[in-house]
Design a protein around this motif. Structure first.
Motif, short mmCIF file in Angstrom:
data_model
loop_
_atom_site.label_atom_id
_atom_site.label_comp_id
_atom_site.label_asym_id
_atom_site.label_seq_id
_atom_site.Cartn_x
_atom_site.Cartn_y
_atom_site.Cartn_z
N PHE A 27 -4.70 -0.14 1.72
CA PHE A 27 -4.38 1.16 2.31
C PHE A 27 -3.20 1.11 3.28
CE2 PHE A 27 -7.16 -0.96 5.26
CZ PHE A 27 -6.63 -0.65 6.49
N ILE A 28 -2.81 -0.09 3.71
CA ILE A 28 -1.77 -0.23 4.73
C ILE A 28 -0.42 0.22 4.16
CG2 ILE A 28 -0.56 -1.84 6.24
CD1 ILE A 28 -3.05 -3.56 6.29
N SER A 29 0.21 1.17 4.83
CA SER A 29 1.49 1.70 4.36
C SER A 29 2.62 0.71 4.65
CB SER A 29 1.79 3.04 5.04
OG SER A 29 1.86 2.87 6.45
N ASN A 30 3.77 0.96 4.05
CA ASN A 30 4.90 0.05 4.19
C ASN A 30 5.38 -0.06 5.64
OD1 ASN A 30 4.93 -0.46 1.45
ND2 ASN A 30 6.33 1.23 1.00
N ARG A 31 5.32 1.04 6.39
CA ARG A 31 5.82 1.01 7.76
C ARG A 31 4.90 0.21 8.69
NH1 ARG A 31 4.47 5.02 11.63
NH2 ARG A 31 2.64 6.26 11.09
N TRP A 32 3.64 -0.01 8.25
CA TRP A 32 2.73 -0.80 9.05
C TRP A 32 2.71 -2.27 8.65
CZ3 TRP A 32 0.48 0.18 13.52
CH2 TRP A 32 0.30 1.50 13.92
N TYR A 48 -3.85 -3.90 12.98
CA TYR A 48 -4.71 -3.57 11.84
C TYR A 48 -5.57 -2.35 12.17
CZ TYR A 48 -8.17 -4.19 8.10
OH TYR A 48 -8.99 -4.01 7.01
N GLU A 49 -6.16 -2.34 13.36
CA GLU A 49 -6.98 -1.20 13.75
C GLU A 49 -6.14 0.06 13.92
OE1 GLU A 49 -9.37 -2.03 17.12
OE2 GLU A 49 -10.51 -3.62 16.15
N LEU A 53 -6.64 3.61 11.99
CA LEU A 53 -6.75 4.91 12.66
C LEU A 53 -5.70 5.89 12.18
CD1 LEU A 53 -7.49 3.79 16.33
CD2 LEU A 53 -9.05 4.93 14.78
N THR A 54 -4.46 5.40 12.00
CA THR A 54 -3.37 6.27 11.57
C THR A 54 -3.62 6.81 10.16
OG1 THR A 54 -1.80 5.04 12.94
CG2 THR A 54 -0.89 6.43 11.21
N GLU A 55 -3.98 5.92 9.25
CA GLU A 55 -4.22 6.36 7.88
C GLU A 55 -5.45 7.24 7.79
OE1 GLU A 55 -2.07 5.94 5.50
OE2 GLU A 55 -0.80 4.87 6.93
#
Length: 239
Positions: A27-32, A48-49, A53-55
Motif C-alpha cells: 500500500f506504500i505510495s511512491n512518495r513514501w 511506516y506508521e 495513517l496517510t493512506e
C-alpha cells in the motif's frame, strides 16, 4: 492496509519497536518509499506508521474505507434504501415530475405565468408590495425582534466564560484521557505537561485546515516551531 493496522496494533500491544518481517508493504505510495526504507533497506517504524495513517486518511476521504459509528464516514450502502424496503414500497415511489424535459419546462412556465397573473390581479391588496413604472417593488422588512429579547441574549452571552480553544481541548482531554494516545515517536512516552498545549494547538490547526502558521499567530504562548515539532514527533497509538 487493514493488515498493516493490525500489525501496528500488535506491536504496540507487545511493546515491539521493530517492524516484523512480512509486514504489508504494497500500500506504500511512491512518495513514501524513500522515507519508509533507510539506507540499509530496513523499515523505519515512524515513517511506516505515518504512511499507514496517510493512506488510511485518503481511503476514508474517498469512501473506500468506512468507519463504524461515524455519521460522515459510514458505509455508502447505509445511505441507500435497503432492498427489502424497496420491494415493499416501490409501488409508492412514482415520479412526481414529467418524464420529458419539454413537459417539465412547460409545467413550470405555466405555474410561473399563473402566479404572475395572480399577483397582477391582487397587487393592490398585498402589503409591502407595489408596482411602479413597470417594476415590482418589495418593501424592506422591519426588524420585529423585541429589544428585551436582544438584551436577554446579550446577558446570556456575558454569562458564558471566554476560553481559548486550546484550553477547552485540554479540559476535554482531562475528562476523556485521549491525550495519552499521543505518544512520542521514539520514546513512546505520553506528552509532558509543557508539550500538551502545543499538541492541542497542532490538532486544531490540522483539524480545521487553518495551518500551523495562522494558529501560531492566533495562539499566545505556542509558536510555529513548537507545533511543528509536536506534529512530526507524535505517534498515535492504535488502541
Amino acid at each position: 492496509m487493514l493488515q498493516a493496522i493490525e500489525t501496528i496494533k500488535e506491536m504496540n500491544k507487545n511493546n515491539k519497536r521493530k517492524i516484523p518481517e512480512g509486514a504489508p508493504l504494497d500500500f506504500i505510495s511512491n512518495r513514501w518509499q524513500k522515507h519508509v526504507y533507510d539506507d540499509d533497506g530496513n523499515i523505519n517504524r515512524q515513517y511506516y506508521e505515518m504512511s499507514v495513517l496517510t493512506e488510511l486518511r485518503n481511503l476514508v476521504r474517498s469512501g473506500n474505507v468506512s468507519i463504524k459509528g461515524s455519521r460522515q464516514h459510514q458505509d455508502f450502502d447505509n445511505y441507500l434504501v435497503t432492498k427489502e424496503a424497496w420491494q415493499q414500497n416501490k409501488h409508492l415511489n412514482g415520479l412526481t415530475a414529467p418524464p420529458s424535459v419539454a413537459e417539465y419546462l412547460k409545467l413550470k412556465m405555466d405555474a410561473l405565468h399563473n402566479r404572475l397573473e395572480w399577483i397582477k390581479a391582487n397587487i393592490t391588496e398585498l402589503d409591502g408590495v407595489n408596482f411602479e413604472d413597470g417594476r415590482l417593488h418589495l418593501h424592506r422588512l422591519e426588524k420585529n425582534v423585541p429589544e428585551t429579547a436582544r438584551e436577554y441574549s446579550l446577558s446570556l452571552y456575558q454569562l458564558i466564560p471566554r476560553v481559548k480553544l486550546t484550553d477547552l481541548l485540554m479540559e476535554v482531554a482531562s475528562w476523556t484521557g485521549f491525550k495519552k494516545q499521543f505518544l512520542h515517536a521514539s520514546t513512546l512516552n505520553p506528552p509532558k505537561e509543557e508539550e500538551k498545549s502545543a499538541i492541542m494547538a497542532a490538532i486544531m490547526a490540522m483539524g480545521t485546515n487553518i495551518g500551523l502558521t495562522k494558529m501560531a499567530e492566533a495562539t499566545q504562548g505556542v509558536s510555529y516551531r513548537q507545533m511543528s515539532t509536536a506534529d512530526s514527533g507524535v505517534n498515535i497509538s492504535f488502541t
